[in-house]
Design an enzyme around this catalytic site. Structure first.
Site, PDB file in Angstrom:
ATOM      1  N   ARG A 117      -9.677  -1.172 -10.823  1.00 28.49           N
ATOM      2  CA  ARG A 117      -9.693  -2.196  -9.767  1.00 28.49           C
ATOM      3  C   ARG A 117     -10.981  -2.039  -8.950  1.00 28.49           C
ATOM      4  NH1 ARG A 117      -4.293   0.053  -9.387  1.00 28.49           N
ATOM      5  NH2 ARG A 117      -2.692  -1.455 -10.009  1.00 28.49           N
ATOM      6  N   ASN A 138       2.383  -8.912 -12.423  1.00 28.25           N
ATOM      7  CA  ASN A 138       2.788  -9.198 -11.046  1.00 28.25           C
ATOM      8  C   ASN A 138       2.417 -10.623 -10.651  1.00 28.25           C
ATOM      9  OD1 ASN A 138       3.528  -6.507 -10.970  1.00 28.25           O
ATOM     10  ND2 ASN A 138       1.644  -5.855  -9.965  1.00 28.25           N
ATOM     11  N   ASP A 139       1.142 -10.973 -10.841  1.00 26.67           N
ATOM     12  CA  ASP A 139       0.714 -12.327 -10.490  1.00 26.67           C
ATOM     13  C   ASP A 139       1.291 -13.363 -11.440  1.00 26.67           C
ATOM     14  OD1 ASP A 139      -0.712 -12.338  -8.101  1.00 26.67           O
ATOM     15  OD2 ASP A 139      -2.541 -11.611  -9.040  1.00 26.67           O
ATOM     16  N   ARG A 179     -12.137  -4.259 -14.436  1.00 29.46           N
ATOM     17  CA  ARG A 179     -11.904  -5.621 -13.972  1.00 29.46           C
ATOM     18  C   ARG A 179     -12.947  -5.979 -12.921  1.00 29.46           C
ATOM     19  NH1 ARG A 179      -6.275  -6.804 -11.169  1.00 29.46           N
ATOM     20  NH2 ARG A 179      -7.275  -5.715  -9.431  1.00 29.46           N
ATOM     21  N   HIS A 213       0.823  -1.205   0.000  1.00 29.45           N
ATOM     22  CA  HIS A 213       0.000   0.000   0.000  1.00 29.45           C
ATOM     23  C   HIS A 213       0.863   1.263   0.000  1.00 29.45           C
ATOM     24  CE1 HIS A 213      -3.872  -2.001   1.657  1.00 29.45           C
ATOM     25  NE2 HIS A 213      -3.951  -1.817   0.379  1.00 29.45           N
ATOM     26  N   ARG A 249       5.304 -12.574  -3.764  1.00 26.85           N
ATOM     27  CA  ARG A 249       5.774 -11.247  -4.160  1.00 26.85           C
ATOM     28  C   ARG A 249       6.401 -10.469  -3.000  1.00 26.85           C
ATOM     29  NH1 ARG A 249       1.023  -8.202  -7.165  1.00 26.85           N
ATOM     30  NH2 ARG A 249      -0.257  -9.169  -5.574  1.00 26.85           N
ATOM     31  N   GLU A 298      -2.942 -14.143 -15.913  1.00 29.46           N
ATOM     32  CA  GLU A 298      -2.027 -14.036 -14.778  1.00 29.46           C
ATOM     33  C   GLU A 298      -1.684 -15.399 -14.205  1.00 29.46           C
ATOM     34  OE1 GLU A 298      -4.091 -11.406 -12.120  1.00 29.46           O
ATOM     35  OE2 GLU A 298      -6.011 -12.286 -12.652  1.00 29.46           O
ATOM     36  N   CYS A 347      -1.252  -4.713 -17.751  1.00 32.61           N
ATOM     37  CA  CYS A 347      -1.668  -3.740 -16.736  1.00 32.61           C
ATOM     38  C   CYS A 347      -0.948  -3.953 -15.410  1.00 32.61           C
ATOM     39  CB  CYS A 347      -3.179  -3.787 -16.520  1.00 32.61           C
ATOM     40  SG  CYS A 347      -3.818  -5.396 -15.993  1.00 32.61           S
TER      41      CYS A 347
END
Length: 580
Positions: A307, A455-456, A343, A206, A466, A432, A503
């Site tokens: 998101r 990322n995933d 999404r 965050h 991660r 992903e 993305c």
């Protein structure tokens, strides 16, 4: 092409000086560099060594005092959320939700009833939940910092001492902490914060996300950062991921030149394209309708990722169909005729919903999350698609709708049918999971587009959490195996003539953007602040040159070699211009 002087900024590190300069290394978020004095985050209160236990006749009074402390912390966080904007609203609300958590309060009260002192009871309860979150991994592991922030704030209230966190800043400073609480980051006085440096955390935490959205240089996982004395002058280079102690004057001069270059790049509002006119859409990642309105005012071609879980995570019950439709309509109107990819809910398992709690899972990252919620709470998924259909009809604008965590062509087919039943005509899915990349041809036959969540995809490809700093080399987005899956997906899109976007974090890296363009990716979505540099690097290459950069990256054996090969293959002057 935007003109950039040959004397553009370079990263200045220890090797540029006499060898005596101390340079601390971490993971950078952003591309800016600043020089300024350190201000350490106030330490959290500790459990008093001599804290007396709770006598039986004092249990009710102590429990009431602790409950009041929880209530005060929750109320303070919610008040901050009400006054905040953008991603800060979500972070503050989510942290307030933790302060309200019934299970945490109950366990603390039970320990007090068993004779523990109030701060010890709180500390033990939070410690138990923190261990559970860390073992769960994924989103829950990222929430440990939030949880400990709640503990520290409540403990300070119990002890009658000032709450920990960032002190009032009298001058522009570099804020340094072991693991700056996201709630603190969300309420920073941006006019006085030059940069953020933490010893823990990760580039997707965050704190890092908020820093990126605010345009504040941030370097996380910097060993030894908390040993820096208040007032120590440091150079924070987000692009290089370094913190240099006592930098030479030319370092600040280099940062100033880099800022000048960034400002000049931001003046270019042209659509994304290579030097020979091959279009690549440059889009913004958003999380709220407010984010949409801010991003739409900038030089982006739409949004490649809305998101929507922000609407759900801090709720006792699911948002109504009408409430969701109003939010989606607002975002669509902000961008007008520009592309907006929404999404569907990426929650469940490691992003728990109070109104759709799943049974305990040993490995939430491999559990019921994303589109898989249709297996357990189908009404939540259906209501969201209905709301998206309502927003389309209300605005007359066409949203691009995609589902996360799709693993098979069958799942893609089911989602597409459900979405189209609500009148949605632009339907896609996230890639992903490696299985989706390997079967991208079959999946693209079922939908209109796909978007790669790098990322995933990296996490699942490399079997690496991660947030595990000691495994950062494996989770590196430059891993050739990850790039192979991106290449396979993009190639499938080219074969069937359908869009393949990215993305994830990869899209915001100017160097990676050239590789992705060369692989055949058709759109890149990122924080708006990253768009100018990405636009410049893509525009500095023809499509054939971008393909050559991509081939160089794919031919390497490991992540560092892949990045180095791509860097060496860039068009002359580009690396120097952006201090890559």
């Amino acid at each position: 092409m935007t003109s950039v002087p040959e004397s553009a900024a370079h990263s200045a590190g220890a090797a540029d000086h006499d060898g005596s300069t101390t340079v601390l290394h971490g993971v950078g978020v952003g591309r800016a560099g600043v020089v300024g004095p350190v201000v350490q985050v106030a330490a959290a209160p500790v459990v008093p060594a001599e804290e007396p236990g709770t006598a039986p006749d004092q249990v009710d009074a102590v429990q009431a005092r602790v409950t009041a402390a929880f209530d005060a912390v929750s109320a303070g966080l919610r008040a901050q959320a009400d006054a905040a904007t953008g991603a800060a609203v979500e972070v503050l609300g989510a942290t307030a939700q933790m302060a309200d958590d019934k299970a945490l309060r109950k366990q603390t009260a039970q320990r007090i009833a068993s004779g523990s002192g109030p701060v010890a009871a709180l500390d033990e309860s939070v410690g138990g939940f923190a261990t559970m979150f860390e073992q769960a991994g994924g989103y829950l592991a990222e929430r440990v910092t939030d949880l400990r922030s709640v503990r520290d704030r409540v403990a300070a209230r119990i002890l009658g001492v000032p709450e920990p966190g960032v002190p009032a800043l009298a001058r522009p400073s570099v804020v340094v902490g072991r693991d700056l609480a996201p709630a603190d980051t969300a309420t920073l006085d941006v006019s006085h914060v030059l940069a953020i440096v933490t010893e823990l955390g990760g580039p997707t935490s965050h704190t890092a996300i908020i820093a990126g959205q605010l345009g504040i240089p941030c370097v996380v996982r910097v060993g030894g950062a908390t040993a820096l004395a208040d007032g120590t002058v440091v150079a924070v280079d987000a692009a290089a991921g370094t913190v240099e102690v006592g930098p030479a004057p030319e370092v600040a001069q280099g940062f100033a030149r880099r800022a000048e270059v960034a400002s000049r790049l931001a003046e270019d509002h042209a659509p994304g394209a290579t030097a020979d006119g091959h279009g690549v859409l440059l889009l913004a990642n958003i999380g709220t309708a407010e984010d949409a309105e801010r991003a739409a005012a900038q030089a982006v071609e739409g949004s490649g990722l809305f998101r929507t879980e922000v609407l759900f995570l801090d709720r006792e019950t699911a948002p109504t169909r009408e409430e969701q439709a109003a939010t989606y309509a607002r975002a669509l109107r902000a961008f007008g005729d520009r592309k907006v990819v929404i999404r569907t809910l990426d929650a469940g398992a490691d992003k728990p919903l109070k109104f759709a709690t799943q049974p305990d899972e040993e490995n939430p990252a491999l559990g019921v999350r994303g589109y898989r919620l249709v297996r357990t709470v189908p009404d939540v998924v259906t209501a969201q698609l209905e709301a998206l259909g309502d927003a389309r009809r209300e605005t007359g604008l066409e949203p691009w709708v995609m589902a996360p965590m799709i693993a098979t062509p069958g799942e893609a087919r089911e989602f597409a049918a459900s979405a189209r039943a609500q009148g949605l005509t632009k339907v896609g899915v996230m890639v992903e999971i490696p299985a989706a990349a390997l079967r991208a041809d079959a999946i693209l036959r079922e939908v209109d587009f796909v978007s790669i969540g790098s990322n995933d995809l990296a996490q699942y490809t490399m079997a690496t959490d991660r947030l595990r700093g000691e495994l950062a080399d494996l989770i590196d987005l430059w891993q050739p195996a990850v790039l192979d899956l991106v290449a396979a997906t993009a190639a499938a899109g080219q074969r069937v003539g359908k869009d393949v976007g990215v993305c994830g974090e990869s899209a915001a890296d100017p160097l990676m953007a050239v590789v992705l363009t060369g692989l055949g990716v058709t759109s890149l979505s990122m924080a708006p602040v990253a768009v100018p540099a990405v636009r410049y690097t893509v525009k500095a290459h023809t499509l054939d040159q971008a393909r050559a950069v991509a081939r160089a990256a794919l031919a390497a054996d490991d992540a560092p070699a892949s990045r180095a090969a791509a860097l060496a293959a860039l068009a002359p002057g580009v690396a120097d211009a952006l201090a890559l």
